[in-house]
Design a protein around this motif. Sequence first.
Motif, PDB file in Angstrom:
ATOM      1  N   ASP A   1      -2.889 -30.592 -19.618  1.00 38.07           N
ATOM      2  CA  ASP A   1      -4.349 -30.573 -19.546  1.00 38.07           C
ATOM      3  C   ASP A   1      -4.841 -29.284 -20.157  1.00 38.07           C
TER       4      ASP A   1
ATOM      5  N   GLU B   1      -7.687 -32.810  -7.494  1.00 31.55           N
ATOM      6  CA  GLU B   1      -7.387 -31.667  -8.366  1.00 31.55           C
ATOM      7  C   GLU B   1      -8.338 -30.529  -8.003  1.00 31.55           C
TER       8      GLU B   1
ATOM      9  N   HIS C   1      -5.886 -23.364 -13.022  1.00 33.21           N
ATOM     10  CA  HIS C   1      -6.856 -23.302 -11.924  1.00 33.21           C
ATOM     11  C   HIS C   1      -6.511 -22.282 -10.848  1.00 33.21           C
TER      12      HIS C   1
ATOM     13  N   HIS D   1      -0.799 -30.790 -13.634  1.00 36.06           N
ATOM     14  CA  HIS D   1      -1.525 -30.511 -14.871  1.00 36.06           C
ATOM     15  C   HIS D   1      -0.996 -29.195 -15.400  1.00 36.06           C
TER      16      HIS D   1
ATOM     17  N   GLU E   1      -3.517 -27.651 -11.240  1.00 34.70           N
ATOM     18  CA  GLU E   1      -3.472 -27.365 -12.674  1.00 34.70           C
ATOM     19  C   GLU E   1      -2.934 -25.953 -12.848  1.00 34.70           C
TER      20      GLU E   1
HETATM   21 MG    MG Z   1      -6.903 -30.627 -15.041  1.00 33.55          MG
END
Ligand code: MG
Length: 383
Positions: A309, A199, A240, A265, A236
């Motif tokens: 998430d 990730e 992210h 995510h 993500e």
């Molecule tokens: Mg995450």
Amino acid sequence: MAKLKPFKSGPVTARSMPFWCVANELGDPFGKTVLEHLPSTEVCKIICEAAADGLIEMTSFHDGDLVPWDPKKPEDDLDKKSEAYGTLQEIKGMLKEAGLTVNTATCSLHTNPLFRRGGLTNPDRKIRELARKKVERTLRIGNMLGAKYFTYWVARDGFEVSVKVPWKNVHQWMADALDGVFDYIQANKLTNYKGGTIEPKPNEPRGHMFLPTSGHAVGFICGKLKNADFWGVNPELLQHESMTLLNALNTVSFLVSTGKLFFLHFGCQIKGQFDNDFPPLVGPEGLKETVQMFWLLDELRWKGVVEYDSHMLRCEGDPDDQIGCRRKFVRNASTALTVALELADRLKGDWAKDLDESEADILGIMKMCGLSEKAMADKTRKK
Ligand code: MG
Ligand code: GLO
């Protein structure tokens, strides 16, 4: 044991709510936690209830979300008389009873101050060794609970001061540790694992992290890991990649085309900010990008798990209703996914084919919002 109805909607084959999201106590750098710490079995109860309610089918965890870690007892999970073993068995029983399966097991290498200079890439060999043992314990816990994946989130593997980084070694240390994950799974016949994921994240908790984007992660897997087929990416989105102003559709299409999108995510984010971890669809921006991301995943025929998430907004934490606000958070996340999938469905078809870019974008918004093209044209021309 409950048998959960399978969830199939567009590209999504299951919805996963991780332990750490439900447990989140909502502290931030400027304020204390709003919610109390809940024991892992209590968190598990909320997750099981959500499954019984038809809201989720899977869950995920860090080792530390379930049982504490004592570096002096690296194999307590194997000791049937240990407290850790007892708690893990209790959780296993609860998940089984609820019909929940585990998406991913991940090792927390970010909370304990021992790992403040990094986990897999810590410059101190002894700390890297401790990280390896902690990862192996997590793999065993994941095996006990039937996790489909092991996830490495890059976390504290990064830097603030460039001249202090052991640049000649960091990528090799990371590769050795992840090759070690594969070897450990093989040697111990942990057949529950169908793969491992990386990730990526650009920064936070470190100033810079060693695998900042999905592109870095794919390059690292293909260029440095011995068993590249075993490894994929769980980006993500929106969080992210949006932190560095990247676009979610660009990310998922790249990952699907390289065969590396293992699962997703999911949450919401203001572009260019710190990791907001806003709940799915919540916050001032991201609706169009989120909906189009699910539309594209469907167009690309990708199928997989979406894992929430994120955490509830800090202002929503209710100290007087610790369980109730957490239940609401889970419900909102699944409702938001339903909304995003429904809106994505409205974009199906080749209606954009003969339009120029601006026309297509505006018509796409009308379709997404369920507005009639004719009514909009009439209003525009004041007919
Ligand atoms: Mg995450
Ligand atoms: C933080 C990450 C983190 C990971 C988790 C799983 O920004 O999103 O929550 O997803 O540790 O590895």
